[in-house]
Design an enzyme around this catalytic site. Structure first.
Site, PDB file in Angstrom:
ATOM      1  N   PHE A   1       0.840  -1.190   0.000  1.00 54.83           N
ATOM      2  CA  PHE A   1       0.000   0.000   0.000  1.00 54.83           C
ATOM      3  C   PHE A   1       0.883   1.251   0.000  1.00 54.83           C
ATOM      4  O   PHE A   1       0.940   2.007   0.983  1.00 54.83           O
ATOM      5  CB  PHE A   1      -0.948  -0.018   1.203  1.00 54.83           C
ATOM      6  CG  PHE A   1      -1.940  -1.133   1.171  1.00 54.83           C
ATOM      7  CD1 PHE A   1      -2.804  -1.269   0.089  1.00 54.83           C
ATOM      8  CD2 PHE A   1      -2.022  -2.060   2.196  1.00 54.83           C
ATOM      9  CE1 PHE A   1      -3.732  -2.297   0.040  1.00 54.83           C
ATOM     10  CE2 PHE A   1      -2.947  -3.093   2.155  1.00 54.83           C
ATOM     11  CZ  PHE A   1      -3.802  -3.218   1.079  1.00 54.83           C
ATOM     12  N   HIS A   2       1.559   1.473  -1.130  1.00 53.83           N
ATOM     13  CA  HIS A   2       2.515   2.578  -1.237  1.00 53.83           C
ATOM     14  C   HIS A   2       1.906   3.915  -0.815  1.00 53.83           C
ATOM     15  O   HIS A   2       2.502   4.671  -0.042  1.00 53.83           O
ATOM     16  CB  HIS A   2       2.999   2.713  -2.690  1.00 53.83           C
ATOM     17  CG  HIS A   2       3.698   1.519  -3.234  1.00 53.83           C
ATOM     18  ND1 HIS A   2       4.996   1.191  -2.913  1.00 53.83           N
ATOM     19  CD2 HIS A   2       3.281   0.576  -4.116  1.00 53.83           C
ATOM     20  CE1 HIS A   2       5.351   0.102  -3.566  1.00 53.83           C
ATOM     21  NE2 HIS A   2       4.331  -0.294  -4.297  1.00 53.83           N
ATOM     22  N   ASP A   3       0.729   4.219  -1.340  1.00 53.30           N
ATOM     23  CA  ASP A   3       0.169   5.567  -1.193  1.00 53.30           C
ATOM     24  C   ASP A   3      -0.350   5.827   0.220  1.00 53.30           C
ATOM     25  O   ASP A   3      -0.232   6.939   0.735  1.00 53.30           O
ATOM     26  CB  ASP A   3      -0.935   5.790  -2.229  1.00 53.30           C
ATOM     27  CG  ASP A   3      -0.389   5.754  -3.643  1.00 53.30           C
ATOM     28  OD1 ASP A   3       0.843   5.868  -3.814  1.00 53.30           O
ATOM     29  OD2 ASP A   3      -1.188   5.617  -4.581  1.00 53.30           O
TER      30      ASP A   3
END
Length: 303
Positions: free
Chosen positions: A236-238
């Site tokens: 979940f980079h963002d």
């Protein structure tokens, strides 16, 4: 409470970040600006409106930004996010209107009205933010911070040098990274330390609210794509970049002078260079702490 403008190219992990921003009681989501990146601008904007509709948050303003990078053709990530940007999901269509002013104008006005209070969480290519800084240079002094999901000191995910968001518009990234605005780079060095398998996020299925149920749908779509690629985890980079100013204890930070490469061979590289602006760089991340954070915001949600 942190006042945040979320600037995004809404694909799957951006959609999770939108829900996180709504669910987290420490965040006042001022508005969402959209940019081309994971998919084209029409899709990233439509996805943003539809995600907000799906969680009953159509009152949050959505402002359309730039449809292509400053000096290049659009490079998308449809191989992961799908043609529409939202995987294989079919979302109910929102009837809400896109706000009439451009994303950069909206950001400038909001920052001007809230000097020293606004954090820009930029989780897509930096085209909109670069336009803000060049068209409204007087606003720089009033920006509290820019959190960038992008870059890497450990190699890229598009090329051996570059992470996607910086690669997509390196000229914009160069403007932002040399702007002298306080900036935190949350790139692959941190985000790739938080790889989640299906069982790691089963707790989301236990929560019975619109926020967790929509996140589960996104999560499952991400895994169907990852399964087809022979991979058993999602990142979940963002969402991780979104909370860089809220949950410092989950990160390990270092300060480095960073320059952006716009050369054809090393396009989008975020390299340590003595001539670069000193940047706060996330080099580590507590994945178990992030899981607990997710449990907390969804467990206490009202969605």
């Amino acid at each position: 409470m942190k006042k945040i403008i979320l600037d995004c190219d809404t694909g799957l992990d951006d959609a999770v970040a939108i829900i996180n921003a709504v669910a987290d009681k420490e965040i006042k989501l001022m508005g969402i600006t959209t940019v081309a990146g994971n998919v084209n601008l029409e899709y990233t904007t439509r996805n943003t409106l539809d995600i907000l509709y799906s969680i009953g948050e159509e009152g949050i303003g959505v402002y359309k930004g730039e449809k292509k990078p400053l000096a290049r053709e659009l490079h998308t990530a449809e191989d992961f996010h799908g043609k529409s940007g939202i995987g294989d999901l079919v979302l109910k269509r929102s009837s809400a209107d896109i706000k009439s002013i451009h994303a950069a104008e909206y950001m400038a006005k909001t920052i001007s009205d809230n000097p020293g209070e606004i954090i820009i969480a930029a989780v897509g290519p930096l085209t909109n933010v670069a336009l803000l800084l060049t068209k409204y240079p007087e606003i720089k002094k009033d920006i509290k911070e820019i959190n960038v999901m992008g870059g890497s000191l450990c190699g890229g995910n598009v090329t051996q040098f570059a992470e996607f968001n910086i690669y997509a518009d390196p000229e914009a990234a160069e403007i932002v990274f040399s702007s002298e605005v306080p900036l935190t780079m949350v790139g692959l060095d941190a985000t790739m330390k938080a790889k989640f398998q299906k069982k790691d996020l089963d707790f989301l299925r236990e929560e019975k609210n619109s926020w967790s149920s929509m996140t589960v749908k996104i999560f499952d779509s991400m895994f169907r794509i990852r399964d087809s690629q022979g991979k058993d985890f999602v990142v979940f980079h963002d969402s991780i970049a979104l909370i860089a100013s809220l949950k410092n204890e989950l990160f390990t930070f270092e300060n480095h002078p960073i320059m952006i490469s716009t050369d054809s061979k090393t396009r989008g590289e975020t390299r340590v260079h003595e001539k670069g602006q000193k940047i706060k760089v996330a080099v580590g991340f507590d994945s178990e702490g992030f899981k607990n954070y997710m449990k907390d915001i969804f467990g206490n949600s009202e969605g």
